[in-house]
Design a protein around this motif. Structure first.
Motif, mmCIF file in Angstrom:
data_model
loop_
_atom_site.group_PDB
_atom_site.id
_atom_site.type_symbol
_atom_site.label_atom_id
_atom_site.label_comp_id
_atom_site.label_asym_id
_atom_site.label_seq_id
_atom_site.Cartn_x
_atom_site.Cartn_y
_atom_site.Cartn_z
ATOM 1 N N LEU A 64 0.830 -1.209 0.000
ATOM 2 C CA LEU A 64 0.000 0.000 0.000
ATOM 3 C C LEU A 64 0.863 1.256 0.000
ATOM 4 O O LEU A 64 0.394 2.337 0.339
ATOM 5 N N PRO A 123 2.614 4.612 -0.970
ATOM 6 C CA PRO A 123 2.053 5.671 -1.811
ATOM 7 C C PRO A 123 2.611 5.657 -3.251
ATOM 8 O O PRO A 123 1.901 6.033 -4.181
ATOM 9 N N PHE A 148 -8.531 -0.367 -1.759
ATOM 10 C CA PHE A 148 -7.906 0.800 -1.111
ATOM 11 C C PHE A 148 -7.140 1.622 -2.151
ATOM 12 O O PHE A 148 -7.239 2.845 -2.201
ATOM 13 N N ASP A 164 -9.626 3.143 -5.122
ATOM 14 C CA ASP A 164 -10.899 3.766 -4.770
ATOM 15 C C ASP A 164 -11.001 5.224 -5.213
ATOM 16 O O ASP A 164 -12.065 5.681 -5.590
ATOM 17 N N ALA A 165 -9.868 5.948 -5.175
ATOM 18 C CA ALA A 165 -9.896 7.375 -5.512
ATOM 19 C C ALA A 165 -10.519 7.575 -6.896
ATOM 20 O O ALA A 165 -11.369 8.440 -7.088
ATOM 21 N N PHE A 209 -18.992 3.149 2.347
ATOM 22 C CA PHE A 209 -17.800 2.432 1.925
ATOM 23 C C PHE A 209 -16.842 2.352 3.109
ATOM 24 O O PHE A 209 -15.945 3.163 3.270
ATOM 25 N N ALA A 214 -4.344 6.784 1.168
ATOM 26 C CA ALA A 214 -4.098 6.394 -0.222
ATOM 27 C C ALA A 214 -3.799 7.637 -1.059
ATOM 28 O O ALA A 214 -4.224 8.740 -0.716
ATOM 29 N N SER A 215 -3.040 7.451 -2.157
ATOM 30 C CA SER A 215 -2.722 8.597 -3.015
ATOM 31 C C SER A 215 -3.967 9.099 -3.729
ATOM 32 O O SER A 215 -4.986 8.425 -3.751
ATOM 33 N N PHE A 216 -3.862 10.261 -4.343
ATOM 34 C CA PHE A 216 -4.941 10.911 -5.095
ATOM 35 C C PHE A 216 -6.205 11.079 -4.242
ATOM 36 O O PHE A 216 -7.314 10.781 -4.692
ATOM 37 N N SER A 217 -6.051 11.528 -3.004
ATOM 38 C CA SER A 217 -7.199 11.738 -2.100
ATOM 39 C C SER A 217 -8.062 10.493 -1.953
ATOM 40 O O SER A 217 -9.273 10.587 -1.825
ATOM 41 N N GLY A 218 -7.449 9.342 -2.005
ATOM 42 C CA GLY A 218 -8.174 8.088 -1.834
ATOM 43 C C GLY A 218 -8.535 7.862 -0.386
ATOM 44 O O GLY A 218 -8.447 8.772 0.446
ATOM 45 N N PRO A 219 -8.959 6.657 -0.051
ATOM 46 C CA PRO A 219 -9.396 6.368 1.316
ATOM 47 C C PRO A 219 -8.241 6.379 2.330
ATOM 48 O O PRO A 219 -7.081 6.472 1.950
#
Lengths: 595, 77
Positions: free
Chosen positions: A213, A215, A310, A313-314, A416, B47-52
């Motif tokens: 996970l 970045p 995870f 999701d973005a 979510f 998470a990157s890009f304003s993810g969770p």
């Protein structure tokens, strides 16, 4: 027959336990009060046959998610003789609330604290005897994965089944609302019977997550994993598929053709090219589905699927989907059918339907064969890869467009909030069982539909018998010319229209159909098509083929998974309209620009 | 510093949950996953890009979107 209901939160190993108990001999069935199907199996317990029902994993008996409502309605209308409650021992401090909610329903309950081995690794110690005394219920520590503690639990279940089944009083419902009571009882049991270290010991999951996970590295690793998965399925799947196809041809030539030679020509054709080929079409999907679910079981049971959610999701949240949908969409590029079946991991129906609407737009390997043939026939070796790449772009773009258009119709209302379970090694038994169950499900649901479809297309392309098969004089040809006004504006001629009718069954047979239609094969066929069409017509045909409908098996799966004809028709209608509109826009603007 | 929410925390921060201002469905799900006022919560990563974001409550790791995290007020410890 007495009934045992399996209850628990998600990620407690409930399904693993269910499979162990039933040995994979489970079936799906309908129950009063609920609209979804549940897995159940019959086993011999203490001399009597009992039925075990695997209820969906839920967090809260009073929650509002689709699954939580299903469980509530099930318990209301089908009070089980025994509730086998499975709790994850390593998360005991929060899973106990569900047990206490269930206890208030006055059911016969046996509690299984699963993943006892994992809890021990975290330093959590549970005094099962003490807890059993406090809760006044039989409690057992077990590991469903390794089978420890299992015989004792079965013995207790047998004993509990001999007690009379208590009826459920309506007033219990109001009592259930007393969450405060549950909280104090929970705190007391935990304090007396469970010890949890203040900070969990550093473990493998944490170290793995810091890489998986990460970045920067997380996404490249994810795409690497997906690539390996994809390659793995098709590396092993294609030879198997080829082998099955060869086996079918061999059986046909050595046994069926001589056996049926006495029958009239038309009946022979119907039996061999209609029904037998239909069965062959179904069989061709078997290796891909088994492999897909073998690999999916690894991804899912290891805990990586939640990590994929995870990471992705973005992007997916903007499309009204979630990260798991992305995994299925990617897998659709191999084959749409198992990808559609795989959407079952999504527990929200709205989101699942939206994902199922998007998946058929993925350019699968069968469509790729058609495109490779056409690009080779009409484009230079330099241009061909760019043409193929542009088709992949169209596939992605239409998928995104579809999600954006329909996300309001299929609005997901479930929050979510997902658990990230620790990484676990999936067991081989679990993987094989999953592959087998999914194939059986596919065969049961889709076989009739697919065989009927293949027979129908055979009839269309062979009737009346006075006409040459697949010629303009057959029904297919007549339909082709009737549809001419529709297909002429998108640059698709009558021969190609007949090929599109064949393509409705499976894209694999489009080239074979063209060979019959043109009476040519191999290089001669691609030469003739290259002569007859220009690149604008060919590209328009490819766009239409990409979008109009993947294959009969996909439609059968859409229907068997969604169980609503309306949804299947929506998917079919949408992809047909999209295909026509996009081909039309492309063809007309290319012609207008002078190409 | 009571204006802090879970969404404004940084990886590695540990805080105490003050209040969950969520609609009923989300509220119940969070309760079932162990979110309660007074409980310690650790932000593991974003998470990157304003993810969770990934948080740890008790023994459980949970991911939730930042929009949902903003509904949980916390006090840093």
């Amino acid at each position: 027959m007495k009934r045992i209901a399996l209850l628990g939160m998600p990620n407690t190993g409930k399904s693993t336990l269910f499979n162990r108990m039933t040995g994979g001999a489970a079936r799906v069935g309908n129950w009063p009060g609920i609209t979804v199907e549940l897995l159940s199996g019959k086993i011999l317990l203490g001399g009597d046959m009992v039925e075990i029902i695997d209820l969906p994993g839920i967090y809260d008996l009073h929650g509002f998610s689709d699954d939580e409502q299903v469980v509530r309605h099930f318990l209301h209308d089908n009070v089980p003789d025994l509730a086998l409650v499975i709790l994850n021992a390593s998360q005991i401090e929060r899973q106990m609330s569900l047990l206490l909610q269930l206890k208030q329903l006055n059911m016969n309950i046996v509690v299984l604290l699963n993943m006892a081995d994992e809890a021990k690794k975290f330093g959590i110690s549970i005094d099962a005897a003490k807890m059993s005394e406090l809760l006044d219920m039989p409690i057992f520590l077990l590991s469903a994965k390794y089978g420890t503690g299992y015989p004792e639990a079965l013995k207790a279940a047998t004993k509990a089944l001999s007690y009379p089944t208590p009826g459920m009083a309506e007033e219990l419902r109001s009592q259930l609302e007393q969450d405060e009571h549950i909280e104090t009882e929970m705190a007391k049991v935990l304090k007396d019977a469970v010890q949890i270290p203040a900070r969990l010991s550093d473990n493998l999951t944490e170290k793995l997550d810091s890489v998986m996970l990460h970045p920067w590295f997380g996404l490249p690793i994810f795409f690497g994993v997906m690539y390996l998965l994809f390659q793995g399925i098709f590396l092993f799947g294609q030879p198997l598929q080829g082998g099955i196809a060869q086996g079918f041809t061999w059986l046909r030539e050595t046994a069926l053709v001589p056996l049926l030679s006495g029958l009239p020509q038309a009946l022979q054709g119907l039996l061999l090219d209609g029904i037998y080929n239909g069965v062959g079409t179904v069989a061709a999907f078997v290796p891909i589905i088994v492999l897909f679910f073998l690999f999916m079981a690894i991804i899912e049971d290891s805990g990586y699927l939640s990590r994929a959610a995870f990471l992705m999701d973005a992007l997916m949240a903007k499309l009204g989907l979630d990260g798991r949908g992305f995994v299925m969409l990617l897998m659709g590029f191999g084959c749409n059918v198992p990808a559609l079946m795989g959407t079952r991991v999504m527990r929200s129906r709205a989101m699942r339907l939206l994902t199922m609407l998007v998946i058929p737009l993925s350019l699968c390997s069968a469509r790729l064969q058609v495109f490779i043939f056409f690009t080779a026939a009409l484009f230079s070796a330099k241009a061909a890869p760019i043409v193929l790449f542009s088709l992949y772009l169209f596939s992605f773009a239409t998928a995104i467009l579809t999600a954006l258009i329909f996300k309001h119709q299929f609005k997901n209302t479930e929050p979510f909030v997902l658990e990230l379970p620790p990484y676990r090694f999936p067991t081989a038994r679990q993987m094989l069982l999953r592959g087998w169950l999914e194939v059986r499900h596919f065969l049961r649901r889709a076989t009739k539909f697919i065989v009927a479809g293949v027979v129908l297309v055979w009839l269309l392309t062979n009737l009346p018998f006075s006409a040459t098969p697949s010629s303009p004089d057959t029904f297919a040809g007549i339909i082709g010319s009737a549809l001419h006004p529709v297909f002429q504006p998108v640059g698709i001629n009558e021969q190609l229209t007949i090929a599109l009718i064949f393509g409705f069954i499976a894209k694999e047979i489009v080239i074979g159909a063209l060979a019959v239609i043109y009476g040519l094969s191999g290089d001669a066929l691609s030469g003739a098509i290259g002569q007859q069409l220009d690149w604008v017509q060919a590209y328009s045909f490819m766009l239409f083929t990409l979008l109009y409908t993947p294959c009969l098996a996909t439609i059968a799966t859409l229907q068997s998974e969604s169980k609503t004809l309306k949804f299947t028709l929506l998917s079919l209608g949408w992809s047909l309209s999209l295909a026509w509109l996009l081909s039309f826009a492309f063809y007309q603007s290319a012609r207008a620009l002078g190409y | 510093m009571s204006a802090n929410t879970l969404a404004t925390m940084h990886p590695g921060d540990i805080a105490t949950i003050l209040h969950i201002h969520a609609e009923e469905a989300l509220h119940k799900r969070l309760l079932a996953l162990g979110f309660r006022s007074g409980k310690k919560i650790e932000l593991i990563r974003k998470a990157s890009f304003s993810g969770p974001i990934q948080v740890r409550v008790g023994t459980t790791d949970i991911m939730l979107r930042r929009s949902e995290a903003a509904k949980i007020s916390v006090e840093k410890s």
